[in-house]
Design an enzyme around this catalytic site. Sequence first.
Site, PDB file in Angstrom:
ATOM      1  N   GLY A  72      31.207   5.874  26.782  1.00 53.10           N
ATOM      2  CA  GLY A  72      32.849   6.072  28.517  1.00 53.10           C
ATOM      3  C   GLY A  72      32.949   7.598  28.105  1.00 53.10           C
ATOM      4  O   GLY A  72      33.739   7.334  29.031  1.00 53.10           O
ATOM      5  N   GLU A 126      37.628  12.970  24.741  1.00 56.57           N
ATOM      6  CA  GLU A 126      37.704  11.476  24.467  1.00 56.57           C
ATOM      7  C   GLU A 126      37.786  10.427  25.917  1.00 56.57           C
ATOM      8  O   GLU A 126      38.709  11.685  26.310  1.00 56.57           O
ATOM      9  CB  GLU A 126      38.474  10.725  23.730  1.00 56.57           C
ATOM     10  CG  GLU A 126      37.994  10.389  22.643  1.00 56.57           C
ATOM     11  CD  GLU A 126      37.037   9.141  22.628  1.00 56.57           C
ATOM     12  OE1 GLU A 126      36.421   8.709  23.310  1.00 56.57           O
ATOM     13  OE2 GLU A 126      36.631   8.931  20.991  1.00 56.57           O
ATOM     14  N   ASP A 127      37.424   9.853  26.107  1.00 57.61           N
ATOM     15  CA  ASP A 127      38.097   8.980  27.003  1.00 57.61           C
ATOM     16  C   ASP A 127      38.748   8.318  26.926  1.00 57.61           C
ATOM     17  O   ASP A 127      40.215   8.613  28.002  1.00 57.61           O
ATOM     18  CB  ASP A 127      37.022   7.620  27.944  1.00 57.61           C
ATOM     19  CG  ASP A 127      36.334   6.799  26.438  1.00 57.61           C
ATOM     20  OD1 ASP A 127      37.087   7.127  25.294  1.00 57.61           O
ATOM     21  OD2 ASP A 127      35.568   5.656  26.609  1.00 57.61           O
ATOM     22  N   ASP A 130      43.406   4.860  21.385  1.00 53.76           N
ATOM     23  CA  ASP A 130      43.195   3.233  21.455  1.00 53.76           C
ATOM     24  C   ASP A 130      44.579   3.372  20.121  1.00 53.76           C
ATOM     25  O   ASP A 130      45.754   4.268  19.615  1.00 53.76           O
ATOM     26  CB  ASP A 130      43.546   2.398  21.213  1.00 53.76           C
ATOM     27  CG  ASP A 130      43.276   1.017  21.531  1.00 53.76           C
ATOM     28  OD1 ASP A 130      44.096   1.176  22.531  1.00 53.76           O
ATOM     29  OD2 ASP A 130      42.592  -0.104  20.844  1.00 53.76           O
ATOM     30  N   PHE A 179      43.486  -4.089  29.800  1.00 58.50           N
ATOM     31  CA  PHE A 179      41.740  -3.597  29.444  1.00 58.50           C
ATOM     32  C   PHE A 179      41.676  -2.599  30.244  1.00 58.50           C
ATOM     33  O   PHE A 179      41.969  -3.231  31.978  1.00 58.50           O
ATOM     34  CB  PHE A 179      41.252  -4.770  29.393  1.00 58.50           C
ATOM     35  CG  PHE A 179      40.005  -4.722  29.067  1.00 58.50           C
ATOM     36  CD1 PHE A 179      39.321  -3.960  28.120  1.00 58.50           C
ATOM     37  CD2 PHE A 179      39.166  -4.471  29.799  1.00 58.50           C
ATOM     38  CE1 PHE A 179      38.675  -3.258  27.767  1.00 58.50           C
ATOM     39  CE2 PHE A 179      37.056  -4.104  29.710  1.00 58.50           C
ATOM     40  CZ  PHE A 179      36.970  -3.488  28.249  1.00 58.50           C
ATOM     41  N   ASP A 186      34.067   0.959  30.531  1.00 53.46           N
ATOM     42  CA  ASP A 186      32.690  -0.151  30.870  1.00 53.46           C
ATOM     43  C   ASP A 186      33.972  -1.398  30.444  1.00 53.46           C
ATOM     44  O   ASP A 186      35.188  -1.943  30.052  1.00 53.46           O
ATOM     45  CB  ASP A 186      31.879  -0.386  29.617  1.00 53.46           C
ATOM     46  CG  ASP A 186      32.267  -1.118  28.293  1.00 53.46           C
ATOM     47  OD1 ASP A 186      33.049   0.077  27.741  1.00 53.46           O
ATOM     48  OD2 ASP A 186      31.603  -1.211  27.998  1.00 53.46           O
TER      49      ASP A 186
HETATM   50  P1  5GP Z   1      40.517   3.572  19.142  1.00 53.72           P
HETATM   51  O1  5GP Z   1      41.118   4.510  19.633  1.00 53.72           O
HETATM   52  O2  5GP Z   1      41.126   2.097  19.120  1.00 53.72           O
HETATM   53  O3  5GP Z   1      39.476   4.128  17.572  1.00 53.72           O
HETATM   54  O4  5GP Z   1      38.800   3.007  19.793  1.00 53.72           O
HETATM   55  C1  5GP Z   1      38.680   4.081  21.066  1.00 53.72           C
HETATM   56  C2  5GP Z   1      37.370   3.321  21.789  1.00 53.72           C
HETATM   57  O5  5GP Z   1      37.576   1.950  21.889  1.00 53.72           O
HETATM   58  C3  5GP Z   1      37.549   4.064  23.037  1.00 53.72           C
HETATM   59  O6  5GP Z   1      36.963   5.595  23.248  1.00 53.72           O
HETATM   60  C4  5GP Z   1      36.555   3.146  24.083  1.00 53.72           C
HETATM   61  O7  5GP Z   1      35.076   3.378  23.776  1.00 53.72           O
HETATM   62  C5  5GP Z   1      37.377   1.703  23.613  1.00 53.72           C
HETATM   63  N1  5GP Z   1      38.443   1.531  24.223  1.00 53.72           N
HETATM   64  C6  5GP Z   1      39.784   1.629  24.318  1.00 53.72           C
HETATM   65  N2  5GP Z   1      40.178   0.644  25.233  1.00 53.72           N
HETATM   66  C7  5GP Z   1      39.939   0.894  26.132  1.00 53.72           C
HETATM   67  C8  5GP Z   1      39.719  -0.309  27.441  1.00 53.72           C
HETATM   68  O8  5GP Z   1      40.829  -0.409  27.970  1.00 53.72           O
HETATM   69  N3  5GP Z   1      38.677   0.025  27.612  1.00 53.72           N
HETATM   70  C9  5GP Z   1      37.249   0.045  27.009  1.00 53.72           C
HETATM   71  N4  5GP Z   1      36.207  -0.039  28.554  1.00 53.72           N
HETATM   72  N5  5GP Z   1      37.196   0.614  26.406  1.00 53.72           N
HETATM   73  C10 5GP Z   1      38.524   0.302  25.511  1.00 53.72           C
HETATM   74 MG    MG Z   2      34.815   7.170  23.434  1.00 52.53          MG
END
Ligand code: 5GP
Ligand code: MG
Length: 228
Positions: A72, A126-127, A130, A179, A186
């Site tokens: 991402g 990072e993209d 969350d 989302f 993606d």
């Molecule tokens: P976390 O912070 O919960 O550990 O996970 C973050 C990762 O979950 C991000 O780097 C991304 O790859 C994926 N992710 C979190 N939110 C979204 C979203 O709204 N859309 C998409 N496509 N991926 C997400």
């Molecule tokens: Mg990511």
Amino acid sequence: MTLDGGVARAGGERPAGASMEFDGEPPEGGGPVAVRLLLDEASVQARVAELGVELRGDYEGVEPILVSVLRGGVVFLADLVRAAAMPCLVDFMAISRFDASEDTGVVRIEKDLELDLSGAHVLVVEDIVDTGLTLTYLLRVLAARGPASLRVCALLDRRARRIVDVPLSYVGFEVPDVFLVGYGLDLDERERGRRELLAVEDLEAVRGDPALLDLPTRPDGPGRLPPV
Ligand code: 5GP
Ligand code: MG
């Protein structure tokens, strides 16, 4: 820059930073809207340009290693290195959550970095952050390699869902709990190449009809405000 409420209901306040919202007219056929435009291309690019300038200033005189997390983060990284236009190295990592349903944050390194981080100034790009679980684990792994500094630049920060407090040095936008798809993010591994960021309100509807993703950016689409 905050985008809370960026996917506001019809007739709501127009959020700063988000370029448009629905103006009260339900889409053709009525019913709830499946996809909204959160950030158009110009808004994304303007913020990436600002972040690039900030990085160039902060990293003046050093040559940082920018670490991108596949898959991402690559679209953001590609634009960010060009916006920053500074001496830097780039490397990639691929990780996967052991169990996405579990909030342990334990990840498996599918592909490791090739560069040596010891003594280096490292910036994780990072993209979206969350829960922060993935990033927290990743930072622990990278910190163990002895970098001179370790920071994070995240395009999107969904702070409302944070479980672990993880320090973000640079943030593009704060985004609401919906989302998101596009600009690297993606939908079942597709749609990463979209220049805008879309908020998917009805995932099943979009899975059944991916053309719904095109509606918010169509000149005559239901997500388009009438010209002034
Ligand atoms: P976390 O912070 O919960 O550990 O996970 C973050 C990762 O979950 C991000 O780097 C991304 O790859 C994926 N992710 C979190 N939110 C979204 C979203 O709204 N859309 C998409 N496509 N991926 C997400
Ligand atoms: Mg990511």
